[in-house]
Design a protein around this motif. Structure first.
Motif, mmCIF file in Angstrom:
data_model
loop_
_atom_site.group_PDB
_atom_site.id
_atom_site.type_symbol
_atom_site.label_atom_id
_atom_site.label_comp_id
_atom_site.label_asym_id
_atom_site.label_seq_id
_atom_site.Cartn_x
_atom_site.Cartn_y
_atom_site.Cartn_z
ATOM 1 N N HIS A 125 18.239 43.333 -37.680
ATOM 2 C CA HIS A 125 18.656 42.074 -37.058
ATOM 3 C C HIS A 125 18.516 42.120 -35.542
ATOM 4 O O HIS A 125 18.540 41.089 -34.884
ATOM 5 N N ARG A 134 25.666 41.817 -44.674
ATOM 6 C CA ARG A 134 26.079 42.594 -43.504
ATOM 7 C C ARG A 134 24.974 42.653 -42.456
ATOM 8 O O ARG A 134 23.803 42.507 -42.773
ATOM 9 N N VAL A 135 25.374 42.890 -41.210
ATOM 10 C CA VAL A 135 24.406 43.062 -40.129
ATOM 11 C C VAL A 135 23.621 44.351 -40.360
ATOM 12 O O VAL A 135 24.195 45.399 -40.671
ATOM 13 N N GLN A 136 22.279 44.243 -40.247
ATOM 14 C CA GLN A 136 21.371 45.386 -40.383
ATOM 15 C C GLN A 136 20.797 45.738 -39.013
ATOM 16 O O GLN A 136 20.681 44.857 -38.157
ATOM 17 N N LEU A 137 20.333 46.955 -38.843
ATOM 18 C CA LEU A 137 19.665 47.318 -37.595
ATOM 19 C C LEU A 137 18.503 46.374 -37.311
ATOM 20 O O LEU A 137 18.252 46.000 -36.168
ATOM 21 N N LEU A 182 28.461 45.169 -39.844
ATOM 22 C CA LEU A 182 29.436 44.093 -39.631
ATOM 23 C C LEU A 182 29.249 43.029 -40.709
ATOM 24 O O LEU A 182 28.143 42.537 -40.898
ATOM 25 N N VAL A 189 21.773 44.954 -31.800
ATOM 26 C CA VAL A 189 22.440 45.640 -32.907
ATOM 27 C C VAL A 189 22.397 47.138 -32.621
ATOM 28 O O VAL A 189 21.352 47.675 -32.238
#
Lengths: 352, 352
Positions: A25, A20-23, B116, B146
């Motif tokens: 990123h 999943r997308v992390q902060l 996401l 993000v």
């Protein structure tokens, strides 16, 4: 500078959920680079995208045109020294300027959250208009979308800039050479700490004010003074000075050596960083540029920067070296050396 | 067509809270126009922005360049026929093409919500890459931000397109003249109802599939067949056919008369609209264009549209008239007439 042992395996990616997308990123650090490398570049691959600069150089009608795009999600929307609108104009103008181009046009795309006060919108659009007018770059077309309450954070703004390459200067992060000098145009850390001070409710004798500014006049002065001797131009935004220097060291496959004692860190920025446990070298700037310049033009470049109000406090902070290619090493005030690595994850989310 | 009485005061702005952004401000209808007129145009005023087309025509190195920007906030992110990535590429390519330009480059700015799923991101970026490659238009630079969970809705995407005007065709919404014919390139309402069917959990014998498509080949065929006889090109996205026709009527200060019986509305779109109480003339399309063409080139233009798979079902739907300037009037199937006004607020939020 004393030589130090560098172990390339010392700073692996942090252990995070991989699906999943992390902060982090969005940090401008290692995770951002990994996201780009694994999820965007392979499917979208083309020679323009692979330039990986602050934008792309593309041919249009026989000219070399620079396109750069940036979405702004800063929180809070207003802060000492500016707002998301000022930032959205300056940020993209600066990205175009860092490619060596003269910015000509801007576009803007807005995502507005239902319930956003219209007087706040007016202040932000007014600030964009004023920043664009001061820079002499019109905002030529735009788009507005509205999402339900809770599906944004007030507003987000994308700006895209078009500039044109003129003259012979083609700075790029891959062009640093051993012996080059590294200059910074002014005090670092002010934008990020202005944001953090508001978020954390910190109070100082004098408020920390964001340095958000249009850097094109500084680039113009540098071009005039040092032209093709300017190897690299970079605005150290997300990830701060340390991340920008790392990008240069990696892109040029050179070492970078900087002197901690020479870094221009304002007292109030240092104090706020101490309170919050942050390193000012990783804090975002929005009105500062770094330039890597051939040694023969160092003094001319410094004088050119200092001739403009935005560059009055410009200074030399270090040089490009043949040792430790790909790494930035700082000689500390107590005489030791330490590697300034890319941050693994996230120091300050939503700073721009 | 019978003449009807038009009372300009009949459709005032709805009574809404005047101090905050409403969902209707993003509808593409009257509230959107009011937001633009009151809060964006006055501070940002310049001759390019005031062109108010799908983008701006700006001079670059002696050429006429078109810039167009659009942010996509569609919900859900995936739907039958495409996803937010397909839409973000096609939407901006089409806006550039509707200005009469050949799209050359795209940029992309992403806002990703923490959490996401990366496999969803991969499908979306993959769809963008595939749509861009099919169109032959590279995505040359990008940016990723993000935001925390709950500060977006999965992801938002801005795309900005650069195109170049070639040839003599300069279509624009202000160029319709009485006597011109109005053609539509295919069935209407499919994109909006594909989205709504998913959101509302409607099931039909065959799913409604979005018509999202790159319309540049249709524009190319039209240009070849009718060149400077093409007065207007428009892709009726937000606000649908009715809103696009209203914009043309207002910009050209002409009346527009359309025949309800000739509007190409697919059976499943009509059925879904009936269930949800929607008017298909206001439902978004993403793979349909409207053209206003001089009568002498009507047949050539129709034949050109029909020669391409995307335009196989192209048809004549009405004409430009000297009566009721600024208004679109539909002759209904039962022989009456009614004004197709701009929607006051919001029929379908977040459709693109």
């Amino acid at each position: 500078m004393t030589s130090i042992h560098i172990d390339g395996s010392a700073c692996p990616l942090p252990l995070v959920e991989q699906s999943r997308v992390q902060l982090g990123h969005g940090s401008g650090g290692k995770l951002s680079a990994a996201l780009l490398r694994s999820h965007f570049l392979p499917p979208l691959k083309n020679p323009y995208l692979e330039q990986l600069g602050d934008g792309a150089v593309v041919p249009v009608a026989g000219a070399e045109v620079v396109l750069s795009t940036d979405t702004f999600v800063v929180h809070p929307l207003e802060f000492p020294g500016g707002n998301i609108g000022t930032l959205a104009v300056h940020g993209t103008l600066n990205d175009v300027a860092m490619m060596g181009a003269v910015p000509m046009y801007l576009t803007a795309g807005f995502v507005l959250e239902e319930g956003l006060p219209l007087d706040l919108l007016d202040r932000i659009v007014g600030a964009m208009a004023s920043a664009a007018a001061t820079a002499g770059v019109p905002l030529v077309t735009g788009d507005t979308k509205v999402v339900e309450r809770g599906r944004a954070d007030g507003m987000y703004v994308n700006t895209t800039g078009l500039g044109i390459l003129a003259g012979h200067s083609r700075p790029g992060p891959h062009q640093a050479e051993p012996g080059d000098d590294i200059l910074v145009s002014g005090p670092i850390g002010r934008h990020g700490m202005a944001i953090m001070a508001v978020r954390e409710g910190l109070e100082f004798e004098s408020a920390i004010v964001s340095d958000t500014a249009n850097l094109t006049p500084l680039v113009h002065a540098l071009n005039h003074a040092a032209g093709s001797s300017i190897a690299v131009l970079r605005d150290p935004t997300r990830g701060g000075l340390a991340s920008a220097l790392n990008e240069i060291a990696q892109a040029s496959r050179v070492g970078i050596a900087v002197e901690e004692s020479l870094l221009p860190i304002p007292g109030e920025v240092r104090a706020a960083c101490d309170i919050l446990g942050l390193d000012p070298c990783y804090v975002a700037n929005e009105g500062v540029l770094i330039t890597v310049v051939r040694p023969s033009r160092r003094e001319a470049a410094l004088a050119a920067l200092r001739s403009h109000p935005l560059g009055r406090e410009a200074c030399w902070i270090g040089r490009v070296v043949p040792d430790h290619p790909g790494y930035v090493v700082m000689r500390t005030v107590v005489g030791g050396s330490r590697v300034m690595d890319l941050l693994p994850g996230d120091q300050l989310p939503r700073i721009c």
